[in-house]
Motif scaffolding. Structure first.
Motif, PDB file in Angstrom:
ATOM      1  N   ILE A 145      -8.004 -37.340  -3.773  1.00  0.00           N
ATOM      2  CA  ILE A 145      -8.832 -36.943  -2.626  1.00  0.00           C
ATOM      3  C   ILE A 145      -9.779 -35.817  -3.024  1.00  0.00           C
ATOM      4  N   ALA A 146      -9.282 -34.850  -3.784  1.00  0.00           N
ATOM      5  CA  ALA A 146     -10.139 -33.739  -4.235  1.00  0.00           C
ATOM      6  C   ALA A 146     -11.260 -34.234  -5.131  1.00  0.00           C
ATOM      7  N   ALA A 147     -10.957 -35.185  -6.013  1.00  0.00           N
ATOM      8  CA  ALA A 147     -11.988 -35.719  -6.908  1.00  0.00           C
ATOM      9  C   ALA A 147     -13.056 -36.468  -6.117  1.00  0.00           C
ATOM     10  N   ILE A 148     -12.639 -37.249  -5.146  1.00  0.00           N
ATOM     11  CA  ILE A 148     -13.604 -38.005  -4.328  1.00  0.00           C
ATOM     12  C   ILE A 148     -14.450 -37.063  -3.500  1.00  0.00           C
ATOM     13  N   LEU A 149     -13.833 -36.062  -2.891  1.00  0.00           N
ATOM     14  CA  LEU A 149     -14.605 -35.102  -2.100  1.00  0.00           C
ATOM     15  C   LEU A 149     -15.594 -34.324  -2.960  1.00  0.00           C
ATOM     16  N   LEU A 150     -15.191 -33.981  -4.163  1.00  0.00           N
ATOM     17  CA  LEU A 150     -16.101 -33.278  -5.060  1.00  0.00           C
ATOM     18  C   LEU A 150     -17.309 -34.139  -5.393  1.00  0.00           C
ATOM     19  N   GLU A 151     -17.089 -35.429  -5.619  1.00  0.00           N
ATOM     20  CA  GLU A 151     -18.204 -36.335  -5.893  1.00  0.00           C
ATOM     21  C   GLU A 151     -19.091 -36.532  -4.660  1.00  0.00           C
ATOM     22  N   LEU A 152     -18.483 -36.593  -3.485  1.00  0.00           N
ATOM     23  CA  LEU A 152     -19.274 -36.797  -2.274  1.00  0.00           C
ATOM     24  C   LEU A 152     -20.085 -35.566  -1.896  1.00  0.00           C
ATOM     25  N   VAL A 153     -19.502 -34.395  -2.039  1.00  0.00           N
ATOM     26  CA  VAL A 153     -20.178 -33.164  -1.630  1.00  0.00           C
ATOM     27  C   VAL A 153     -21.236 -32.757  -2.649  1.00  0.00           C
ATOM     28  N   TYR A 154     -20.902 -32.858  -3.915  1.00  0.00           N
ATOM     29  CA  TYR A 154     -21.843 -32.423  -4.940  1.00  0.00           C
ATOM     30  C   TYR A 154     -22.508 -33.640  -5.562  1.00  0.00           C
ATOM     31  N   ARG A 155     -23.634 -34.008  -5.048  1.00  0.00           N
ATOM     32  CA  ARG A 155     -24.408 -35.127  -5.574  1.00  0.00           C
ATOM     33  C   ARG A 155     -25.648 -34.601  -6.285  1.00  0.00           C
TER      34      ARG A 155
END
Length: 60
Positions: free
Chosen positions: A49-59
């Motif tokens: 979940i942390a990895a996915i959120l990091l990818e979604l937030v930081y584009r």
């Protein structure tokens, strides 16, 4: 020309962190399956979940 040719240094750092979190999620989840430990599976899920959120937030 490589994929990350035009990217900044911070972009590569965030991408590397996201890949590391994903790899950690796979390892911890696999250990949870082998050890039959639900808390390890939960930890692996939170890492993913942390990895996915990091990818979604930081584009970049």
């Amino acid at each position: 020309m490589s994929r990350c040719h035009g990217r900044m240094r911070a972009d590569r750092r965030v991408r590397r962190r996201s890949v590391t979190l994903t790899f950690g999620a796979v390892v911890v989840s696999a250990l949870g399956v082998v050890a039959d430990a639900m808390w390890l599976l939960g930890g692996g899920a939170w890492l993913l979940i942390a990895a996915i959120l990091l990818e979604l937030v930081y584009r970049p």
